[in-house]
Design a protein around this motif. Sequence first.
Motif, PDB file in Angstrom:
ATOM      1  N   SER A  55      21.837   6.320  -9.818  1.00 21.72           N
ATOM      2  CA  SER A  55      21.650   4.910  -9.526  1.00 21.72           C
ATOM      3  C   SER A  55      20.332   4.708  -8.784  1.00 21.72           C
ATOM      4  CB  SER A  55      22.811   4.404  -8.677  1.00 21.72           C
ATOM      5  OG  SER A  55      23.992   4.386  -9.420  1.00 21.72           O
ATOM      6  N   ILE A  56      19.437   4.025  -9.454  1.00 22.35           N
ATOM      7  CA  ILE A  56      18.114   3.772  -8.902  1.00 22.35           C
ATOM      8  C   ILE A  56      18.055   2.351  -8.372  1.00 22.35           C
ATOM      9  CG2 ILE A  56      15.691   3.483  -9.511  1.00 22.35           C
ATOM     10  CD1 ILE A  56      15.955   5.894 -11.335  1.00 22.35           C
ATOM     11  N   ASN A  57      17.562   2.200  -7.169  1.00 24.50           N
ATOM     12  CA  ASN A  57      17.477   0.895  -6.516  1.00 24.50           C
ATOM     13  C   ASN A  57      16.204   0.159  -6.906  1.00 24.50           C
ATOM     14  OD1 ASN A  57      17.986  -1.245  -4.694  1.00 24.50           O
ATOM     15  ND2 ASN A  57      16.723  -0.234  -3.149  1.00 24.50           N
ATOM     16  N   ALA A  58      15.131   0.900  -7.069  1.00 25.67           N
ATOM     17  CA  ALA A  58      13.855   0.265  -7.399  1.00 25.67           C
ATOM     18  C   ALA A  58      12.988   1.243  -8.165  1.00 25.67           C
ATOM     19  CB  ALA A  58      13.143  -0.194  -6.135  1.00 25.67           C
ATOM     20  N   MET A  59      12.166   0.683  -9.044  1.00 21.05           N
ATOM     21  CA  MET A  59      11.174   1.486  -9.762  1.00 21.05           C
ATOM     22  C   MET A  59       9.824   0.805  -9.639  1.00 21.05           C
ATOM     23  SD  MET A  59      13.225   2.737 -13.171  1.00 21.05           S
ATOM     24  CE  MET A  59      12.102   4.112 -13.501  1.00 21.05           C
ATOM     25  N   GLY A  60       8.784   1.568  -9.851  1.00 17.15           N
ATOM     26  CA  GLY A  60       7.475   0.956  -9.713  1.00 17.15           C
ATOM     27  C   GLY A  60       6.373   1.804 -10.297  1.00 17.15           C
ATOM     28  N   TRP A  61       5.181   1.267 -10.216  1.00 18.59           N
ATOM     29  CA  TRP A  61       3.974   1.947 -10.680  1.00 18.59           C
ATOM     30  C   TRP A  61       2.976   2.003  -9.535  1.00 18.59           C
ATOM     31  CZ3 TRP A  61       3.700   4.295 -15.324  1.00 18.59           C
ATOM     32  CH2 TRP A  61       4.641   3.933 -16.286  1.00 18.59           C
ATOM     33  N   TYR A  62       2.390   3.163  -9.380  1.00 24.26           N
ATOM     34  CA  TYR A  62       1.294   3.383  -8.446  1.00 24.26           C
ATOM     35  C   TYR A  62       0.128   3.953  -9.241  1.00 24.26           C
ATOM     36  CZ  TYR A  62       4.562   2.748  -4.570  1.00 24.26           C
ATOM     37  OH  TYR A  62       5.465   2.229  -3.679  1.00 24.26           O
TER      38      TYR A  62
ATOM     39  N   ALA B 213      -7.610   4.836 -13.599  1.00 18.88           N
ATOM     40  CA  ALA B 213      -6.867   5.631 -12.629  1.00 18.88           C
ATOM     41  C   ALA B 213      -5.804   6.441 -13.355  1.00 18.88           C
ATOM     42  CB  ALA B 213      -6.184   4.729 -11.595  1.00 18.88           C
ATOM     43  N   VAL B 214      -5.203   7.372 -12.623  1.00 17.50           N
ATOM     44  CA  VAL B 214      -3.968   7.994 -13.085  1.00 17.50           C
ATOM     45  C   VAL B 214      -2.826   7.119 -12.580  1.00 17.50           C
ATOM     46  CG1 VAL B 214      -2.487  10.028 -13.042  1.00 17.50           C
ATOM     47  CG2 VAL B 214      -4.988  10.297 -13.039  1.00 17.50           C
ATOM     48  N   TYR B 215      -1.975   6.689 -13.479  1.00 15.56           N
ATOM     49  CA  TYR B 215      -0.859   5.812 -13.132  1.00 15.56           C
ATOM     50  C   TYR B 215       0.420   6.643 -13.048  1.00 15.56           C
ATOM     51  CZ  TYR B 215      -3.706   1.655 -13.671  1.00 15.56           C
ATOM     52  OH  TYR B 215      -4.665   0.670 -13.500  1.00 15.56           O
ATOM     53  N   TYR B 216       1.144   6.452 -11.947  1.00 17.69           N
ATOM     54  CA  TYR B 216       2.361   7.212 -11.684  1.00 17.69           C
ATOM     55  C   TYR B 216       3.569   6.280 -11.624  1.00 17.69           C
ATOM     56  CZ  TYR B 216      -0.754  10.978 -10.189  1.00 17.69           C
ATOM     57  OH  TYR B 216      -1.720  11.958 -10.138  1.00 17.69           O
ATOM     58  N   CYS B 217       4.636   6.700 -12.266  1.00 20.41           N
ATOM     59  CA  CYS B 217       5.907   6.002 -12.165  1.00 20.41           C
ATOM     60  C   CYS B 217       6.644   6.505 -10.924  1.00 20.41           C
ATOM     61  CB  CYS B 217       6.727   6.268 -13.423  1.00 20.41           C
ATOM     62  SG  CYS B 217       8.325   5.432 -13.475  1.00 20.41           S
TER      63      CYS B 217
ATOM     64  N   PRO C  36     -10.201   7.623  -9.313  1.00 23.12           N
ATOM     65  CA  PRO C  36     -10.962   8.836  -9.006  1.00 23.12           C
ATOM     66  C   PRO C  36     -11.507   8.812  -7.579  1.00 23.12           C
ATOM     67  CG  PRO C  36     -11.594   7.961 -11.139  1.00 23.12           C
ATOM     68  CD  PRO C  36     -10.695   6.945 -10.511  1.00 23.12           C
ATOM     69  N   GLY C  37     -11.229   9.841  -6.808  1.00 26.03           N
ATOM     70  CA  GLY C  37     -11.753   9.961  -5.462  1.00 26.03           C
ATOM     71  C   GLY C  37     -11.114   9.060  -4.426  1.00 26.03           C
ATOM     72  N   LYS C  38     -10.008   8.395  -4.791  1.00 28.26           N
ATOM     73  CA  LYS C  38      -9.372   7.473  -3.857  1.00 28.26           C
ATOM     74  C   LYS C  38      -7.912   7.834  -3.639  1.00 28.26           C
ATOM     75  CE  LYS C  38     -12.364   3.548  -4.952  1.00 28.26           C
ATOM     76  NZ  LYS C  38     -12.409   2.104  -5.336  1.00 28.26           N
ATOM     77  N   GLU C  39      -7.301   7.136  -2.666  1.00 29.88           N
ATOM     78  CA  GLU C  39      -5.894   7.350  -2.364  1.00 29.88           C
ATOM     79  C   GLU C  39      -5.010   6.681  -3.414  1.00 29.88           C
ATOM     80  OE1 GLU C  39      -6.528   9.520   0.984  1.00 29.88           O
ATOM     81  OE2 GLU C  39      -4.527   8.669   0.771  1.00 29.88           O
ATOM     82  N   ARG C  40      -3.765   7.167  -3.517  1.00 30.78           N
ATOM     83  CA  ARG C  40      -2.794   6.517  -4.381  1.00 30.78           C
ATOM     84  C   ARG C  40      -2.432   5.159  -3.792  1.00 30.78           C
ATOM     85  NH1 ARG C  40       2.252   9.994  -6.563  1.00 30.78           N
ATOM     86  NH2 ARG C  40       0.472  11.366  -6.932  1.00 30.78           N
ATOM     87  N   GLU C  41      -2.307   4.154  -4.670  1.00 32.95           N
ATOM     88  CA  GLU C  41      -2.033   2.796  -4.208  1.00 32.95           C
ATOM     89  C   GLU C  41      -0.951   2.140  -5.055  1.00 32.95           C
ATOM     90  OE1 GLU C  41      -5.902   1.012  -4.661  1.00 32.95           O
ATOM     91  OE2 GLU C  41      -5.592   0.584  -6.790  1.00 32.95           O
TER      92      GLU C  41
END
Length: 116
Positions: free
Chosen positions: A30-37, A91-95, A41-46
């Motif tokens: 059971s997942i409460n929330a999902m998202g994309w970050y 960017a690299v997009y992460y689920c 290049p050269g920066k923090e994940r946001e």
Amino acid sequence: QVHLVESGGGLVQPGGSLRLSCADSGTAFSINAMGWYRQPPGKERELVATITSGGSTKYADSVKGRFTISSGNAKNTVYLQMSSLKPEDTAVYYCNAITWIGAEYWGQGTQVTVSS
């Protein structure tokens, strides 16, 4: 165990569109929330966008009006429709998924490159 699998990244010209998909191929906790970050290049994940199981959404100011996050009909799936893409969206997009007990999971990432 949650196992997130992303797809849909690639190379697109400025002004173009892409749709990212993410699905949980694990045991469908059971997942409460999902998202994309994303991590440029050269920066923090946001944060890009999130959606709760109740349908509430949140967007980064930089993508408001251009990106839309939605849940799929299948359990624990999420999409990110990206329009009017800009080079700075590269960017690299992460689920991401957070369960009801607070456990957090990440996908392996998918590359999005916006370039002419």
